[in-house]
Design a protein around this motif. Structure first.
Motif, PDB file in Angstrom:
ATOM      1  N   LEU A 191      28.602  13.287  48.309  1.00 55.62           N
ATOM      2  CA  LEU A 191      27.805  12.546  47.319  1.00 55.62           C
ATOM      3  C   LEU A 191      26.359  13.020  47.294  1.00 55.62           C
ATOM      4  N   PHE A 192      25.755  13.150  48.475  1.00 53.22           N
ATOM      5  CA  PHE A 192      24.306  13.349  48.535  1.00 53.22           C
ATOM      6  C   PHE A 192      23.887  14.781  48.831  1.00 53.22           C
ATOM      7  N   TYR A 237      21.556  10.255  44.117  1.00 53.36           N
ATOM      8  CA  TYR A 237      22.899  10.472  43.573  1.00 53.36           C
ATOM      9  C   TYR A 237      22.926   9.903  42.158  1.00 53.36           C
ATOM     10  N   LYS A 238      23.393  10.727  41.196  1.00 57.82           N
ATOM     11  CA  LYS A 238      23.316  10.349  39.775  1.00 57.82           C
ATOM     12  C   LYS A 238      21.869   9.951  39.474  1.00 57.82           C
ATOM     13  N   TYR A 278      31.610   4.758  43.916  1.00 59.06           N
ATOM     14  CA  TYR A 278      31.640   6.227  44.107  1.00 59.06           C
ATOM     15  C   TYR A 278      32.187   6.574  45.493  1.00 59.06           C
TER      16      TYR A 278
END
Ligand code: THG
Length: 369
Positions: A167-168, A185-186, A219
């Motif tokens: 994710l990161f 993230y996003k 997520y």
């Protein structure tokens, strides 16, 4: 033990993740800082084995933050803890016992230093905010003290790093134990520390925006499929084996930091000023007469809702069990107990009454693993 439902109300606070963990099958709650804290999902033992092998997402919003900002914030934070924070650095987390003017324990938070004049005290289950406000007011400190809307999601277990890196990004692997940094993230930015109330490794995301937190929860489960992700929570078996202490269970405001084995966080030789310093010097000089140790009991179950007394063969009191559980690893009950000085030798034996039957146990050192 008969079980009773717990009635929700505004006083017993939900978290931004409550709907999600209930959809994910939370099976019991405890109450922590006046907030719901999940206690089990599939079962204590199933959750335990899974935590030691894979990765779990925990709703630990109940680990509330007490935010202290302003000109005198560093002075106030230092007055509350016997750990010397004079050389503390921004971006670091400090496990720090809080002590009152009697030298007795008030809490055992992680203190996060966000700036020279901005601190988050990530508290265990006692009302630290009133303690902080009382000290600030008595000293006429220029500070602001509040409980911000921060709700921690912990990602724990041996596969936590792989999941978080997906994710990161890979740079999260470089984050050191008890350090924190912001990661994106996003469209959201998240405060992430490498910490957590298990010894299986992992991270804690201090979420400052409810929607960002709920998105992150979803997520994590989406990307976590390949790592066999499951919802989880601080696990009684794992935390006792690891000797992660629990304020209100293992120790409380009747105990001093030496009795709770916090010696390395009691910095009496430094020149910083904190509550109870002189009392603690006296306690150190006199020496303690009881301390927290491990116990192993030849039983396959124990219900803990109050202290249980341990006796020797002449019916003298050996100590009191404060937390205990059956451990599938040791195949017996293990616990954390306040043990009187004559019984500090590992292997000292005692008797204990569980459900009106007498069992034999032995004292041992902590941690179990
Ligand atoms: N994370 C965050 N806040 C918390 C907890 C947490 N607040 C409540 C509670 N847990 C505070 N108590 C602890 C107890 C132990 C640890 C962290 C918080 C811990 N101890 C490590 C150990 O014992 O190995 C490291 C201690 C050290 O040496 O610095 O992690 O879990 N956000």
């Amino acid at each position: 033990m008969k079980k009773f439902p717990i009635v929700k109300s505004r006083r017993l606070r939900s978290t931004p993740y409550t709907d999600r963990i209930e959809a994910h099958g939370v099976s019991s709650y405890t109450v922590y800082n006046h907030m719901l804290l999940p206690a089990s999902f599939k079962s204590l033992e199933s959750d335990y084995h899974h935590l030691k092998e894979f990765v779990q997402v925990w709703d630990v919003a109940a680990e509330r933050q007490v935010e202290i900002t302003g000109k005198d914030s560093a002075k106030l934070v230092q007055l509350m803890t016997c750990r010397d924070l004079s050389k503390s650095k921004i971006g670091r987390c400090y496990y720090s016992p809080l002590v009152d003017q009697e030298g007795l324990l008030v809490n055992d938070p992680i203190i996060n230093k966000l700036a020279e004049d901005r601190w988050w005290i990530s508290i265990a289950d006692s009302d630290v905010i009133f303690f902080a406000k009382g000290i600030a007011s008595g000293n006429k400190f220029e500070v602001e003290i509040k409980e911000p809307n921060v709700n921690i999601l912990a990602v724990q277990g041996p596969l936590a790093e792989n999941l978080m890196a997906k994710l990161f990004g890979e740079e999260i692997r470089d984050l050191k134990f008890f350090n924190f940094k912001y990661f994106n993230y996003k469209e959201h930015k998240y405060f992430i520390a490498r910490s957590g109330w298990s010894k299986q490794g992992g991270f804690e995301v201090y979420v400052e925006d409810d929607i960002a937190g709920q998105d992150l929860y979803d997520y994590l489960f989406e990307f976590g499929k390949e790592f066999n992700i499951r919802p989880g929570c601080p696990n009684l078996i794992e935390r006792i084996e690891s000797a992660l202490l629990s304020y209100g269970n293992d120790f409380d405001n009747r105990d001093n930091p030496f009795e709770a084995n916090f010696d390395k966080f009691v910095n009496l030789d430094s020149d910083v000023n904190f509550l109870g310093k002189e009392k603690l010097k006296k306690i150190q000089q006199d020496g303690i007469t009881r301390k927290l140790m491990g116990v192993k009991i030849d039983s396959n179950k124990i219900d803990m809702y109050c202290e249980k007394t341990l006796f020797d063969d002449k019916n003298n009191i050996v100590g009191y069990v404060r937390s205990a559980t059956y451990s599938p690893t040791f195949k017996k009950v293990i616990g954390i107990a306040m043990i009187n000085k004559p019984y500090w030798n590992s292997k000292d034996q005692f008797k204990i009454d569980i459900d009106e039957r007498i069992f034999v146990g032995t004292v041992c050192d902590l941690p179990f693993i």
